[in-house]
Design an enzyme around this catalytic site. Structure first.
Site, mmCIF file in Angstrom:
data_model
loop_
_atom_site.group_PDB
_atom_site.id
_atom_site.type_symbol
_atom_site.label_atom_id
_atom_site.label_comp_id
_atom_site.label_asym_id
_atom_site.label_seq_id
_atom_site.Cartn_x
_atom_site.Cartn_y
_atom_site.Cartn_z
ATOM 1 N N THR A 171 0.772 -1.607 0.345
ATOM 2 C CA THR A 171 0.339 0.230 -0.319
ATOM 3 C C THR A 171 0.596 1.098 -0.126
ATOM 4 O O THR A 171 2.012 1.232 0.254
ATOM 5 C CB THR A 171 -1.120 0.443 1.291
ATOM 6 O OG1 THR A 171 -1.318 -1.304 1.923
ATOM 7 C CG2 THR A 171 -1.663 1.065 1.191
ATOM 8 N N SER A 172 0.635 2.098 -0.630
ATOM 9 C CA SER A 172 1.073 3.668 -1.230
ATOM 10 C C SER A 172 2.568 3.382 -1.386
ATOM 11 O O SER A 172 2.631 2.840 -2.294
ATOM 12 C CB SER A 172 1.027 4.346 0.848
ATOM 13 O OG SER A 172 1.567 5.764 0.997
ATOM 14 N N SER A 173 3.983 3.709 -0.070
ATOM 15 C CA SER A 173 4.805 3.470 -0.500
ATOM 16 C C SER A 173 5.411 1.833 -1.092
ATOM 17 O O SER A 173 6.114 2.054 -1.983
ATOM 18 C CB SER A 173 5.930 4.156 0.233
ATOM 19 O OG SER A 173 6.978 4.236 0.103
ATOM 20 N N HIS A 219 -6.893 7.913 0.272
ATOM 21 C CA HIS A 219 -5.279 6.969 0.195
ATOM 22 C C HIS A 219 -5.414 6.235 0.928
ATOM 23 O O HIS A 219 -5.160 5.265 1.213
ATOM 24 C CB HIS A 219 -4.114 8.362 0.718
ATOM 25 C CG HIS A 219 -2.809 7.920 0.834
ATOM 26 N ND1 HIS A 219 -2.780 7.434 -1.374
ATOM 27 C CD2 HIS A 219 -2.039 7.496 1.288
ATOM 28 C CE1 HIS A 219 -1.478 6.344 -0.700
ATOM 29 N NE2 HIS A 219 -0.943 6.840 0.092
#
Ligand SMILES: *[C@@H]1O[C@H](CO)[C@@H](O)[C@H](O)[C@H]1NC(C)=O
Ligand SMILES: *[C@@H]1O[C@H](CO)[C@@H](O)[C@H](O)[C@H]1NC(C)=O
Ligand SMILES: *[C@@H]1O[C@H](CO)[C@@H](O)[C@H](O)[C@H]1NC(C)=O
Ligand SMILES: *[C@@H]1O[C@H](CO)[C@@H](O)[C@H](O)[C@H]1NC(C)=O
Length: 320
Positions: free
Chosen positions: A148-150, A305
């Site tokens: 997820t995300s980074s 996000h």
């Protein structure tokens, strides 16, 4: 530049509260003395944590799960149901921990991390995979990455830079591989580019054609001619950290790199309010195993996000 990331911590901690791992075993730190060699380098000094499940199968699959910015291996471990499910299905999980930089994001920007065999966090993670395959006689045809995300940004990078290592990936709220690379006009040195935060990319302004993304990816893994891993990217339409335009850039990138076309749009899949485009080979190849479903892109309507991963869906996509 990195201020918006504090929002990621807030978002993800809400997620953690609702998903507490019930894994049977503890996460194991594999000390660098055990796995790092000149042939298995770790140039950026990432830390290697492994989850060995209770019922490890013979020739197990491996899932690599890089954490989000300001996250850690242990937060990723306790924030996912995948480790709990590993006890049931017998696969191994690698939870890499990023080098000790202030934002604790993965380096998805430097030329070294974005080039096959050239260093960076991506190479350290591949060395973890190599060690695990040898040590546990793991199945090198069933190595997967998700995050997820980074962690999603790193998943895109791992699949683009080391396509020979992975069979599939799943990236929740990430960006196209190469999107965070600093513009050449900034004249950053290789070490200055480590962990560079690209506002241009984050805000959805790094727009390229499919052909341009394809050359970007091919430059990351020069000479690679094999079958590239399949990919599923998911993104919230209300994401204000990594704008939803990044989903469209991932769509152009992977559909062109994998040479697949839109075959179907599934409304309300995998859940209400989400919509999934399924890409595959059309014309003559229909029905051939896997060929019709090599890339998926999901837009999650109204989701920020803080997109919630679904471990069952991850396992289904990876065929576990
Ligand atoms: C990694 O660690 C080694 C040994 O401690 C050190 O010499 C090297 O400078 C470190 N590399 C980075 C990129 O921090
Ligand atoms: C591990 O396998 C045993 C024997 O098949 C089974 O009874 C047990 O429930 C499994 N453990 C988990 C956590 O699934
Ligand atoms: C990691 O970084 C923090 C803050 O920059 C510092 O206080 C800490 O000593 C560092 N830890 C290691 C192991 O380098
Ligand atoms: C890991 O294994 C792959 C595939 O065998 C190989 O290409 C690579 O050189 C090995 N090591 C690293 C760090 O990539």
């Amino acid at each position: 530049m990195r201020q918006p990331l504090s929002t990621i911590i807030l978002g993800v901690s809400a997620l953690l509260a609702s998903q507490v791992s019930a894994a049977a075993n503890k996460l194991t730190l594999i000390p660098s003395s055990a796995w790092v060699t000149s042939r298995n380098p770790n140039p950026s000094n990432a830390t290697f944590y492994l989850y060995v499940p209770t019922n490890l199968t013979s020739n197990p699959a491996i899932i690599v799960n890089p954490h989000w910015c300001h996250g850690s291996a242990s937060a990723a471990f306790s924030g996912t149901q995948l480790a709990t499910l590993a006890d049931k299905y017998g696969y191994l999980m690698i939870f890499p921990d990023s080098p000790n930089l202030s934002d604790h994001c993965w380096d998805v920007a430097s030329p070294q991390t974005l080039t096959h065999g050239s260093g960076g966090d991506s190479q350290g993670i591949i060395s973890m995979v190599n060690w695990t395959i040898k040590k546990y006689n793991a199945d090198q045809d069933r190595v997967f990455a998700m995050g997820t995300s980074s962690g999603a940004m790193m998943t895109n990078v791992l699949l683009a830079v080391y396509p020979e290592v992975f069979s599939a990936g799943m990236a929740w709220a990430g960006v196209a591989a190469g999107c965070f690379a600093p513009s050449p006009s900034l004249n950053l040195t290789a070490s200055q580019a480590v962990d560079y935060w690209s506002d241009t990319c984050a805000t959805g302004k790094n727009i390229k054609t499919g052909a341009e993304w394809k050359s970007t990816v091919e430059a990351m893994s020069p000479g690679f001619k094999g079958l590239r891993p399949k990919m599923w990217v998911l993104h919230g339409s209300a994401d204000t950290i990594l704008y939803p335009q990044n989903l469209e850039e991932e769509v152009k990138e992977w559909s062109t790199v994998l040479d697949v076309q839109l075959v179907e749009t599934r409304k309300a899949y995998p859940k209400t309010g989400w919509e999934t485009r399924v890409f595959g080979k059309t014309g003559g190849h229909g029905g051939v195993g896997g060929e019709v479903d090599r890339f998926r892109a999901t837009l999650a309507s109204g989701v920020t996000h803080d997109i919630q991963t679904d471990a069952g869906l991850v396992l289904e996509w990876f065929g576990i």
